[in-house]
Design a protein around this motif. Structure first.
Motif, mmCIF file in Angstrom:
data_model
loop_
_atom_site.group_PDB
_atom_site.id
_atom_site.type_symbol
_atom_site.label_atom_id
_atom_site.label_comp_id
_atom_site.label_asym_id
_atom_site.label_seq_id
_atom_site.Cartn_x
_atom_site.Cartn_y
_atom_site.Cartn_z
ATOM 1 N N VAL A 92 -7.684 -6.768 -1.854
ATOM 2 C CA VAL A 92 -6.751 -6.588 -2.954
ATOM 3 C C VAL A 92 -7.103 -5.265 -3.641
ATOM 4 O O VAL A 92 -8.210 -5.093 -4.151
ATOM 5 C CB VAL A 92 -6.828 -7.756 -3.958
ATOM 6 N N VAL A 93 -6.175 -4.332 -3.631
ATOM 7 C CA VAL A 93 -6.438 -2.990 -4.152
ATOM 8 C C VAL A 93 -6.102 -2.903 -5.639
ATOM 9 O O VAL A 93 -6.870 -2.350 -6.433
ATOM 10 C CB VAL A 93 -5.631 -1.943 -3.355
ATOM 11 N N VAL A 99 2.936 -7.585 -9.701
ATOM 12 C CA VAL A 99 2.586 -6.579 -8.687
ATOM 13 C C VAL A 99 1.277 -6.971 -8.006
ATOM 14 O O VAL A 99 0.297 -7.311 -8.671
ATOM 15 C CB VAL A 99 2.425 -5.180 -9.319
ATOM 16 N N LEU A 100 1.277 -6.907 -6.689
ATOM 17 C CA LEU A 100 0.067 -7.163 -5.909
ATOM 18 C C LEU A 100 0.008 -6.154 -4.768
ATOM 19 O O LEU A 100 0.796 -6.200 -3.828
ATOM 20 C CB LEU A 100 0.080 -8.594 -5.361
ATOM 21 N N ILE A 101 -0.915 -5.203 -4.884
ATOM 22 C CA ILE A 101 -1.095 -4.156 -3.869
ATOM 23 C C ILE A 101 -2.334 -4.507 -3.048
ATOM 24 O O ILE A 101 -3.412 -4.738 -3.603
ATOM 25 C CB ILE A 101 -1.284 -2.766 -4.514
ATOM 26 N N VAL A 102 -2.183 -4.522 -1.735
ATOM 27 C CA VAL A 102 -3.286 -4.911 -0.856
ATOM 28 C C VAL A 102 -3.449 -3.912 0.275
ATOM 29 O O VAL A 102 -2.576 -3.089 0.532
ATOM 30 C CB VAL A 102 -3.046 -6.321 -0.259
ATOM 31 N N MET A 110 -0.250 -1.332 0.576
ATOM 32 C CA MET A 110 1.163 -1.608 0.341
ATOM 33 C C MET A 110 1.347 -2.823 -0.553
ATOM 34 O O MET A 110 0.424 -3.623 -0.742
ATOM 35 C CB MET A 110 1.864 -1.843 1.684
ATOM 36 N N ALA A 111 2.540 -2.957 -1.092
ATOM 37 C CA ALA A 111 2.868 -4.114 -1.915
ATOM 38 C C ALA A 111 3.020 -5.353 -1.042
ATOM 39 O O ALA A 111 3.663 -5.320 0.002
ATOM 40 C CB ALA A 111 4.152 -3.858 -2.691
ATOM 41 N N SER A 161 10.036 0.479 4.505
ATOM 42 C CA SER A 161 10.155 1.088 3.180
ATOM 43 C C SER A 161 8.864 0.877 2.406
ATOM 44 O O SER A 161 8.416 -0.255 2.252
ATOM 45 C CB SER A 161 11.325 0.468 2.409
ATOM 46 N N PHE A 162 8.284 1.952 1.928
ATOM 47 C CA PHE A 162 7.016 1.906 1.201
ATOM 48 C C PHE A 162 7.179 2.555 -0.168
ATOM 49 O O PHE A 162 7.898 3.542 -0.323
ATOM 50 C CB PHE A 162 5.939 2.700 1.949
ATOM 51 N N GLY A 163 6.461 2.032 -1.148
ATOM 52 C CA GLY A 163 6.273 2.733 -2.396
ATOM 53 C C GLY A 163 5.112 3.706 -2.242
ATOM 54 O O GLY A 163 4.353 3.645 -1.280
ATOM 55 N N ARG A 164 4.977 4.633 -3.214
ATOM 56 C CA ARG A 164 3.921 5.640 -3.148
ATOM 57 C C ARG A 164 3.231 5.758 -4.491
ATOM 58 O O ARG A 164 3.889 5.615 -5.530
ATOM 59 C CB ARG A 164 4.518 7.001 -2.773
ATOM 60 N N PRO A 165 1.929 6.013 -4.510
ATOM 61 C CA PRO A 165 1.237 6.169 -5.789
ATOM 62 C C PRO A 165 1.853 7.296 -6.616
ATOM 63 O O PRO A 165 2.129 8.375 -6.096
ATOM 64 C CB PRO A 165 -0.203 6.510 -5.382
#
Length: 252
Positions: A92-93, A99-102, A110-111, A161-165
């Motif tokens: 778990v990042v 929201v849960l980013i791993v 990624m989410a 599809s990815f989100g980005r920091p």
């Protein structure tokens, strides 16, 4: 003048577990009066690859453990979904409400481990869709099938599809690829003025996936396959080469 041509395979059918994507692509091309040519690149939405490979789970069948229940309470998520996310992850990042980013088992950060609940038959009943087990291998298998049928050299990219920091919105990236240079290292080459490039590397497969996602869309467009012509794809580097090693993480 450089030219890049992108077009969708329209009226592509809904994909079910066990479907042969090669057959579906060939039928769609035939219906459009199209064929494949040497050098073509096919970009497929990850979702249809996962569906064909039967990468489904049902939330009702998942028993959440103590870690999943605690994390679900922190993030205000379904404990069964959180358990599915943890099953697909190694770390778990980041976490906060909603929201849960791993870090996925295959290295992507990624989410919710890429687990999808939209545009899925039975999604309202708790059916979820996981990423392909090995997207590079999936791309390679499809590439071989289509090359055999059409007698040409092809490349295949599987896009998600990815989100980005530090950036709003999602964009298409490559989770799998075969037949092209996914990651291009320009270090050691020179720029227009002869200066040596020290840090220049290119996420080439991600650029291709992002271009295709403009036509694929993110909602109800129903265009999961894009044909691209006009790019050099002389080398093969899998999409896994795009994952930055943990030891090079500069943000933690």
């Amino acid at each position: 003048m450089a030219r890049l041509c992108l077009e969708t395979l329209d009226d592509f059918p809904l994909v079910e577990p066990g479907d042969d994507l090669g057959d579906l692509i060939c039928a769609s091309l035939h219906a459009a009066g199209q064929s494949l040519k040497d050098g073509d690149i096919l970009v497929l939405a990850q979702k249809i690859v996962s569906k064909a490979e039967g990468r489904y789970r049902t939330l009702a069948d998942i028993v959440p453990g103590a870690d999943a229940r605690a994390l679900a309470a922190e993030t205000d998520k379904d404990p069964q979904l959180v358990q599915a996310i943890l099953d697909e992850s190694t770390e778990v990042v980041r976490k906060r409400r909603g929201v849960l980013i791993v870090r996925h088992k295959r290295g992507w950060v990624m989410a919710q481990a890429g687990i999808d609940q939209s545009n899925i038959e039975g999604g309202d009943a708790g059916r979820i869709l996981l990423l392909p087990e090995d997207p590079d291998a999936s791309a390679f298998r499809l590439k071989e099938v289509l090359e055999h049928r059409y007698g040409v050299a092809l490349a295949v990219v599987i896009a998600d599809s990815f989100g980005r920091p530090f950036r709003n919105g999602t964009t298409g990236i490559a989770v799998g690829a075969a037949g092209l240079e996914s990651f291009i290292d320009k270090r050691g080459e020179t720029d227009l003025f002869g200066k040596e490039l020290m840090v220049s590397t290119i996420a080439h497969a991600d650029e291709i996936a992002s271009a295709a996602s403009v036509l694929m869309g993110q909602a109800d467009e129903g265009k999961p396959v894009v044909l691209i012509r006009g790019l050099d794809k002389s080398k093969h580097v899998p999409a896994s080469a795009l994952i930055r090693p943990i030891e090079e993480d500069m943000f933690r």
